[in-house]
Design an enzyme around this catalytic site. Structure first.
Site, PDB file in Angstrom:
ATOM      1  N   THR A  11       0.843  -1.204   0.000  1.00  0.00           N
ATOM      2  CA  THR A  11       0.000   0.000   0.000  1.00  0.00           C
ATOM      3  C   THR A  11       0.872   1.247   0.000  1.00  0.00           C
ATOM      4  O   THR A  11       1.919   1.272   0.652  1.00  0.00           O
ATOM      5  CB  THR A  11      -0.873   0.011   1.276  1.00  0.00           C
ATOM      6  OG1 THR A  11      -1.606  -1.206   1.334  1.00  0.00           O
ATOM      7  CG2 THR A  11      -1.849   1.176   1.290  1.00  0.00           C
ATOM      8  N   MET A  13       1.330   5.098   1.124  1.00  0.00           N
ATOM      9  CA  MET A  13       0.835   6.018   2.152  1.00  0.00           C
ATOM     10  C   MET A  13       1.365   7.421   1.863  1.00  0.00           C
ATOM     11  O   MET A  13       2.577   7.609   1.736  1.00  0.00           O
ATOM     12  CB  MET A  13       1.336   5.544   3.524  1.00  0.00           C
ATOM     13  CG  MET A  13       0.878   6.407   4.682  1.00  0.00           C
ATOM     14  SD  MET A  13       1.355   5.624   6.260  1.00  0.00           S
ATOM     15  CE  MET A  13       0.588   6.756   7.424  1.00  0.00           C
ATOM     16  N   THR A  15       2.986  10.859   2.193  1.00  0.00           N
ATOM     17  CA  THR A  15       4.019  11.311   3.132  1.00  0.00           C
ATOM     18  C   THR A  15       3.517  12.400   4.073  1.00  0.00           C
ATOM     19  O   THR A  15       3.979  12.510   5.197  1.00  0.00           O
ATOM     20  CB  THR A  15       5.198  11.888   2.318  1.00  0.00           C
ATOM     21  OG1 THR A  15       5.565  10.920   1.349  1.00  0.00           O
ATOM     22  CG2 THR A  15       6.384  12.196   3.170  1.00  0.00           C
ATOM     23  N   LEU A  16       2.600  13.214   3.584  1.00  0.00           N
ATOM     24  CA  LEU A  16       2.095  14.332   4.386  1.00  0.00           C
ATOM     25  C   LEU A  16       0.607  14.130   4.639  1.00  0.00           C
ATOM     26  O   LEU A  16      -0.150  13.850   3.702  1.00  0.00           O
ATOM     27  CB  LEU A  16       2.320  15.648   3.637  1.00  0.00           C
ATOM     28  CG  LEU A  16       1.900  16.920   4.377  1.00  0.00           C
ATOM     29  CD1 LEU A  16       2.822  17.196   5.553  1.00  0.00           C
ATOM     30  CD2 LEU A  16       1.928  18.115   3.436  1.00  0.00           C
ATOM     31  N   GLY A  17       0.206  14.247   5.897  1.00  0.00           N
ATOM     32  CA  GLY A  17      -1.211  14.126   6.237  1.00  0.00           C
ATOM     33  C   GLY A  17      -1.646  15.278   7.119  1.00  0.00           C
ATOM     34  O   GLY A  17      -0.821  16.022   7.651  1.00  0.00           O
ATOM     35  N   GLY A  19      -3.150  16.264  10.588  1.00  0.00           N
ATOM     36  CA  GLY A  19      -3.441  15.780  11.932  1.00  0.00           C
ATOM     37  C   GLY A  19      -4.721  16.413  12.456  1.00  0.00           C
ATOM     38  O   GLY A  19      -5.042  17.552  12.102  1.00  0.00           O
ATOM     39  N   TYR A  49      -9.846  11.544  20.088  1.00  0.00           N
ATOM     40  CA  TYR A  49      -9.866  12.982  19.758  1.00  0.00           C
ATOM     41  C   TYR A  49     -11.287  13.547  19.823  1.00  0.00           C
ATOM     42  O   TYR A  49     -11.471  14.764  19.795  1.00  0.00           O
ATOM     43  CB  TYR A  49      -9.280  13.249  18.366  1.00  0.00           C
ATOM     44  CG  TYR A  49      -7.869  12.759  18.157  1.00  0.00           C
ATOM     45  CD1 TYR A  49      -7.041  12.430  19.229  1.00  0.00           C
ATOM     46  CD2 TYR A  49      -7.350  12.607  16.869  1.00  0.00           C
ATOM     47  CE1 TYR A  49      -5.750  11.966  19.020  1.00  0.00           C
ATOM     48  CE2 TYR A  49      -6.059  12.150  16.662  1.00  0.00           C
ATOM     49  CZ  TYR A  49      -5.261  11.821  17.735  1.00  0.00           C
ATOM     50  OH  TYR A  49      -3.987  11.359  17.517  1.00  0.00           O
ATOM     51  N   HIS A 111      -3.313   2.740  19.570  1.00  0.00           N
ATOM     52  CA  HIS A 111      -2.894   4.113  19.871  1.00  0.00           C
ATOM     53  C   HIS A 111      -1.731   4.163  20.875  1.00  0.00           C
ATOM     54  O   HIS A 111      -0.806   4.964  20.723  1.00  0.00           O
ATOM     55  CB  HIS A 111      -4.098   4.893  20.417  1.00  0.00           C
ATOM     56  CG  HIS A 111      -3.998   6.369  20.232  1.00  0.00           C
ATOM     57  ND1 HIS A 111      -5.093   7.178  20.070  1.00  0.00           N
ATOM     58  CD2 HIS A 111      -2.933   7.196  20.182  1.00  0.00           C
ATOM     59  CE1 HIS A 111      -4.695   8.442  19.920  1.00  0.00           C
ATOM     60  NE2 HIS A 111      -3.391   8.474  19.999  1.00  0.00           N
TER      61      HIS A 111
END
EC number: 1.1.1.21
Length: 316
Positions: A11, A13, A15-17, A19, A49, A111
């Protein structure tokens, strides 16, 4: 620098997400919509969260508008500590899935390695303020995580805040079906995590860096705490590249072959945080940033320091 990293199951993914920890429910829907419009495809969530419903509203809206297809999104969430009992994992996962209004997740993480007493409190505390542990072992929790993959509910599974000895226990689990693909950890120039990252990479585990800016909005910040964004040494490096301090702090993990998930609910910042693929920090400046390590943690989870699975005692 790659805009994606390949996980151990093939998969890809991003690099930048974006938050979403500490993103207020009233602002996170708009933040996620803005992020997707700008080109973010990776959104990092968690049940604890307490804003996944609002994230789900944004995802649905953008999918309906056909701004993005589901297969182009990479949605991550995390199993909270009160659900480590094998029998509770699927229910917790299903709650997240229904809050996010999705049919599957791309990545689901344990987590923290520490199991807590089940119940309505996310942090069940005893009279002394210590977390009340559950009688669970994260190796058993992992078996229930593997079942989610087998049922087609999640593409990939991983961990968060695990140390090498804890990851090793999962890797050595009899009958292991799926290795952890990711370890999401706090990482920034004051907590550079070289040994842990080297260990994970040696096992084919991708590392995601959380709190790359040092989480300046954390509720427990003290005035005397060090500030990455205000560090004159980092500001000077940023000025050299005509970039903001935040952009250098986001670029830093990317050049270490990490995934990074800066959080913001401010549209201007969400856009700014994405503009990190058009410059490169020199190897000298990377070495300088690494030299600022002081093993300073935003997320030390001190209420769990007495827990048998507390991850931060041993710097191994």
């Amino acid at each position: 620098m790659a805009s994606h990293l390949e996980l151990n199951n093939g998969t890809k993914m991003p690099t930048l997400g974006l938050g979403t920890w500490k993103s207020p429910p009233g602002q996170v829907t708009e933040a996620v919509k803005v992020a997707i419009d700008l080109g973010y495809r990776h959104i990092d969530c968690a049940q604890v969260y307490q804003n996944e419903k609002e994230v789900g509203v944004a995802l649905q809206e953008k999918l309906k508008e056909q701004v993005v297809k589901r297969q182009d999104l990479f949605i991550v969430s995390k199993l909270w500590c009160t659900f480590h009992d094998k029998s509770m994992v699927k229910g917790a996962f299903q709650k997240t899935l229904s809050d996010l209004q999705l049919d599957y997740l791309d990545l689901y993480l344990i987590h923290w390695p520490t199991g807590f007493k089940p119940g309505p409190d996310y942090f069940p505390l005893d009279a002394s303020g210590n977390v009340i542990p559950s009688d669970t072992d994260f190796v058993d929790t992992w078996t229930a995580m593997e079942q989610l993959v087998d049922e087609g509910l999640v593409k990939t599974i991983g961990v968060s805040n695990f140390n090498p000895l804890q990851i090793e226990r999962i890797l050595n689990k009899p009958g292991l079906k799926y290795k952890p693909a990711v370890n999401q950890i706090e990482c920034h120039p004051y907590l550079t995590q070289e040994k842990l990252i080297e260990y994970c990479h040696s096992k084919g585990i991708v590392v995601t860096a959380y709190s790359p800016l040092g989480s300046p909005d954390r509720p427990w910040a003290k005035p005397e705490d060090p500030s990455l964004l205000e560090d004159p040494r980092i500001k000077a490096i940023a000025a050299k590249y005509n970039k903001t301090t935040a952009q250098v702090l986001i670029r830093f993990p990317i050049q270490r072959n990490l995934v990074v998930i800066p959080k913001s609910v401010t549209p201007v910042r969400i856009a700014e945080n994405l503009k990190v693929f058009d410059f490169e920090v020199s190897s000298e400046d990377m070495a300088t940033l690494l030299s600022y390590n002081r093993n300073w943690r935003v997320c030390a989870l001190m209420s769990c320091a007495k827990h048998k699975d507390y991850p931060f005692h041993a710097e191994v």
